[in-house]
Design an enzyme around this catalytic site. Structure first.
Site, PDB file in Angstrom:
ATOM      1  CB  SER A 108     -64.632 -33.776  21.222  1.00 59.14           C
ATOM      2  OG  SER A 108     -63.503 -33.120  21.752  1.00 59.14           O
ATOM      3  CB  THR A 259     -62.520 -35.604  13.990  1.00 56.22           C
ATOM      4  OG1 THR A 259     -63.896 -35.422  14.357  1.00 56.22           O
ATOM      5  CG2 THR A 259     -61.826 -34.250  13.980  1.00 56.22           C
ATOM      6  N   GLY A 260     -62.329 -38.644  13.049  1.00 55.40           N
ATOM      7  CA  GLY A 260     -62.880 -39.975  13.263  1.00 55.40           C
ATOM      8  C   GLY A 260     -63.531 -40.602  12.059  1.00 55.40           C
TER       9      GLY A 260
END
Length: 342
Positions: A108, A259-260
């Site tokens: 992504s 995210t992350g």
């Protein structure tokens, strides 16, 4: 750097360059700890030897810290049961890399170069990110990662470029990315648009989220080297984001990425550093490994140091948490090395 158009080229870990130039072009060569030199192209092959720079006492400390960082990162990845690529560009000039010229699947992370392609397409067509994309229910994949679809349901039929970019960059929504990719003409057009934005970089957008949903191994068609991705973020952070509102909006989204947070951003949670980044997460392989866990972006430290960093971890023998921690540890090594530098 090629003086005719200002385009920059980054060498690999051994110092080798591949530069497209014609006779009469002028090229500027630079490397940490040396004196930069401008050379006029007369032959097909150039063997460039830069003179050692003799700095003042404070500058010695900085050069030594860069060399120490290179050694520490090399040592850190040496015994890891994974294929790891790292590239760091500090203040737009000093580069540190480990496997920086090797190919890695973006996962992504590809949504960042896609976003730049979308902004270029919107600007070139006299539109704005507030303009909308209309689509039918068949355009949405039901069983993929899509918090957007979860929130709005299958009755969703129209959304602005900006909203789709926010879902794609902040939440890493797969449906949002595919709607944007289709609107700009697909993978080949997106790669061409990216080159129009940032020049020739070793980055290819070759698969949609739907392609990857049908066959996870097509994710390897979305590929980059760590050096290319760090360079893309560097060009974005220093120049591209200032070209138009479409590009500047992307920087806001990157700095809101949700995210992350246990990867690149982990060492900065308790600081006032600015972190703009995009993550990528792969799939379990038949061998019991994780295909890829990635995180790439730019960092502005409180002391004024700015750098971009790309970390790709492929074929990891560790679980998701452990692999994410590898990226967090690399990020912390770089942060601690540079927090005292300017």
């Amino acid at each position: 750097m090629r003086l005719s158009d200002g385009k920059t080229f980054v060498g690999d870990e051994t110092g080798h360059y591949t530069v497209k130039a014609v006779k009469g072009d002028a090229l500027v060569f630079s490397y940490v700890g040396t004196v930069s030199d401008t050379i006029k192209v007369e032959n097909e092959r150039l063997d460039v030897k830069l003179k050692l720079y003799i700095p003042g006492e404070d500058e010695y400390v900085y050069v030594d810290s860069i060399r120490s960082l290179q050694n520490e990162l090399t040592s850190f990845v040496e015994n890891k049961d994974a294929r790891i690529g790292i590239a760091v560009i500090i203040n737009g000039k000093d580069t540190v890399s480990v496997n920086g010229s090797k190919d890695f699947p973006m996962m992504s992370v590809f949504k960042f170069p896609l976003a730049l392609a979308v902004a270029k397409w919107v600007d070139s067509n006299g539109m704005s990110l507030n303009d909308s994309i209309a689509f039918g229910p068949k355009a949405l994949i039901k069983d993929t990662y899509s918090p957007m679809l979860k929130k709005y349901g299958s009755g969703l039929y129209k959304m602005s470029f900006k909203e789709l970019l926010e879902w794609s960059l902040i939440e890493s929504d797969n449906n949002a990315a595919d709607l944007l990719l289709k609107r700009v003409g697909g993978t080949a057009c997106a790669t061409t648009l990216l080159k129009d934005v940032a020049g020739e970089l070793d980055i290819t957008i070759g698969a949609s989220e739907q392609n990857m949903h049908q066959d996870p191994y097509t994710s390897y068609l979305n590929r980059s080297t760590p050096l290319a991705m760090a360079t893309l973020f560097d060009r974005f952070d220093t120049e591209i984001k200032n070209r138009s509102k479409s590009f500047s909006d992307i920087s806001v989204m990157l700095e809101q990425c949700r995210t992350g947070l246990d990867r690149l951003a982990a060492p900065f949670i308790a600081t006032n550093a600015i972190v703009g980044h995009k993550t990528g997460t792969g799939f379990p392989t038949p061998e019991g490994r994780i295909s890829a866990i990635n995180d790439c972006g730019y960092i502005h430290l409180p002391n004024g140091t700015q750098y971009t960093i790309a970390v790709f971890v492929a074929d990891s023998a560790y679980d998701m948490t452990e692999t994410s921690k590898i990226i967090a540890d690399i990020s912390e090594i770089v942060f601690k090395s540079l927090i005292g530098s300017k």
